[in-house]
Design a protein around this motif. Sequence first.
Motif, mmCIF file in Angstrom:
data_model
loop_
_atom_site.group_PDB
_atom_site.id
_atom_site.type_symbol
_atom_site.label_atom_id
_atom_site.label_comp_id
_atom_site.label_asym_id
_atom_site.label_seq_id
_atom_site.Cartn_x
_atom_site.Cartn_y
_atom_site.Cartn_z
ATOM 1 N N LYS A 1 -6.356 -11.569 6.938
ATOM 2 C CA LYS A 1 -5.355 -12.602 7.235
ATOM 3 C C LYS A 1 -3.925 -12.078 7.150
ATOM 4 N N TYR A 2 -3.586 -11.354 6.077
ATOM 5 C CA TYR A 2 -2.204 -10.927 5.830
ATOM 6 C C TYR A 2 -1.986 -9.430 5.980
ATOM 7 N N GLY A 3 -3.001 -8.633 5.710
ATOM 8 C CA GLY A 3 -2.921 -7.198 5.887
ATOM 9 C C GLY A 3 -2.261 -6.435 4.759
ATOM 10 N N LEU A 4 -1.900 -5.201 5.087
ATOM 11 C CA LEU A 4 -1.245 -4.260 4.173
ATOM 12 C C LEU A 4 0.147 -3.957 4.712
ATOM 13 N N LEU A 5 1.073 -3.690 3.813
ATOM 14 C CA LEU A 5 2.424 -3.316 4.196
ATOM 15 C C LEU A 5 2.733 -1.958 3.569
ATOM 16 N N VAL A 6 2.969 -0.927 4.388
ATOM 17 C CA VAL A 6 3.270 0.413 3.878
ATOM 18 C C VAL A 6 4.627 0.370 3.180
ATOM 19 N N ALA A 7 4.619 0.689 1.875
ATOM 20 C CA ALA A 7 5.820 0.501 1.059
ATOM 21 C C ALA A 7 6.304 1.751 0.340
ATOM 22 N N VAL B 1 0.842 -1.188 0.000
ATOM 23 C CA VAL B 1 0.000 0.000 0.000
ATOM 24 C C VAL B 1 0.882 1.244 0.000
ATOM 25 N N THR B 2 0.443 2.249 -0.756
ATOM 26 C CA THR B 2 1.091 3.557 -0.711
ATOM 27 C C THR B 2 0.256 4.459 0.181
ATOM 28 N N VAL B 3 0.904 5.450 0.757
ATOM 29 C CA VAL B 3 0.235 6.419 1.626
ATOM 30 C C VAL B 3 0.620 7.827 1.163
ATOM 31 N N PRO B 4 -0.224 8.828 1.425
ATOM 32 C CA PRO B 4 0.104 10.178 0.965
ATOM 33 C C PRO B 4 1.401 10.728 1.573
ATOM 34 N N THR B 5 1.603 10.491 2.858
ATOM 35 C CA THR B 5 2.808 10.959 3.546
ATOM 36 C C THR B 5 3.169 9.944 4.613
ATOM 37 N N SER B 6 4.433 9.616 4.691
ATOM 38 C CA SER B 6 4.887 8.663 5.701
ATOM 39 C C SER B 6 5.786 9.355 6.721
ATOM 40 N N GLN B 7 6.032 8.658 7.804
ATOM 41 C CA GLN B 7 6.919 9.132 8.865
ATOM 42 C C GLN B 7 8.369 8.852 8.480
ATOM 43 N N ASN B 8 9.302 9.592 9.036
ATOM 44 C CA ASN B 8 10.712 9.415 8.689
ATOM 45 C C ASN B 8 11.387 8.315 9.522
ATOM 46 N N THR B 9 10.752 7.167 9.543
ATOM 47 C CA THR B 9 11.309 5.974 10.171
ATOM 48 C C THR B 9 10.755 4.765 9.448
ATOM 49 N N TYR B 10 11.268 3.586 9.787
ATOM 50 C CA TYR B 10 10.772 2.376 9.144
ATOM 51 C C TYR B 10 10.846 1.197 10.105
ATOM 52 N N TYR B 11 9.956 0.245 9.866
ATOM 53 C CA TYR B 11 9.900 -0.987 10.643
ATOM 54 C C TYR B 11 10.314 -2.146 9.753
ATOM 55 N N HIS B 12 10.961 -3.119 10.364
ATOM 56 C CA HIS B 12 11.316 -4.358 9.665
ATOM 57 C C HIS B 12 10.046 -4.946 9.043
ATOM 58 N N ALA C 1 11.148 7.595 3.730
ATOM 59 C CA ALA C 1 11.087 8.757 2.844
ATOM 60 C C ALA C 1 9.979 9.673 3.333
ATOM 61 N N GLY C 2 9.991 9.949 4.630
ATOM 62 C CA GLY C 2 8.882 10.679 5.201
ATOM 63 C C GLY C 2 9.263 11.954 5.914
ATOM 64 N N THR C 3 8.344 12.396 6.756
ATOM 65 C CA THR C 3 8.484 13.623 7.516
ATOM 66 C C THR C 3 8.612 13.285 9.000
ATOM 67 N N ALA C 4 8.885 14.280 9.819
ATOM 68 C CA ALA C 4 9.033 14.081 11.260
ATOM 69 C C ALA C 4 7.688 13.936 11.967
ATOM 70 N N ASN C 5 6.596 13.911 11.236
ATOM 71 C CA ASN C 5 5.268 13.828 11.819
ATOM 72 C C ASN C 5 4.987 12.401 12.310
ATOM 73 N N VAL C 6 4.931 12.220 13.634
ATOM 74 C CA VAL C 6 4.720 10.882 14.209
ATOM 75 C C VAL C 6 3.285 10.378 14.015
ATOM 76 N N ASN C 7 2.412 11.226 13.481
ATOM 77 C CA ASN C 7 1.047 10.795 13.186
ATOM 78 C C ASN C 7 0.933 10.133 11.813
ATOM 79 N N ARG C 8 2.029 10.066 11.089
ATOM 80 C CA ARG C 8 2.061 9.417 9.777
ATOM 81 C C ARG C 8 2.611 8.003 9.940
ATOM 82 N N PRO C 9 2.188 7.085 9.076
ATOM 83 C CA PRO C 9 2.690 5.710 9.204
ATOM 84 C C PRO C 9 4.132 5.582 8.734
ATOM 85 N N PRO C 10 4.933 4.791 9.421
ATOM 86 C CA PRO C 10 6.298 4.535 8.957
ATOM 87 C C PRO C 10 6.294 3.498 7.833
#
Length: 187
Positions: A135-141, A80-91, A97-106
Amino acid sequence: GGSDAHCLVVDTTNRMLYETFVTTGGPPWNAANGAVFDLKTNDLRRDGWTSGDAAGLPIFPGLLRYDEILNGVIPHALRVTVPTSQNTYYHPARHHAGTANVNRPPMGLRLRLKSTFNTSGYSGAPRIVLDALKKYGLLVADNGSAWYISTTVDSRWATTNPYINSTTAGLRSLRGSDFEAVTTVDG
């Protein structure tokens, strides 16, 4: 196609995946960025590395494929793509490729449709997608114009087959509150 001009090539003989970004020409081909994935391993890209998408993940495994809808089952998480992501990532993501906004998904955030979401009113293609989301969900990519489940490029998506064309219309009622974040463990 599209603004990202991704090109995905699956070498089924050698089990290799080649993905590029801002791809032009042909032949010769030119790209702004690319990645090679050995499908015989579960190796990830190096920490901090991007790929054809912002998260550093392979694109192809997370795409919704036309044949999966025809077969009635999607056996994997969807990209899944999102309009704006957070500037961190999870395994398993390797890059942000995001912003410092913690309300955005990493990048790499896995979201799953809540088990309490009532799918009984859905049928056909939307139900197949909903079952996979439970069952499997979405992965923010990647970042994009909207929350968008990525599909393969396939001329059959544009057919007049109401079973396939109902996929998008049947999922427009979904809201963020219908999903829950799934905790993953680095490994």
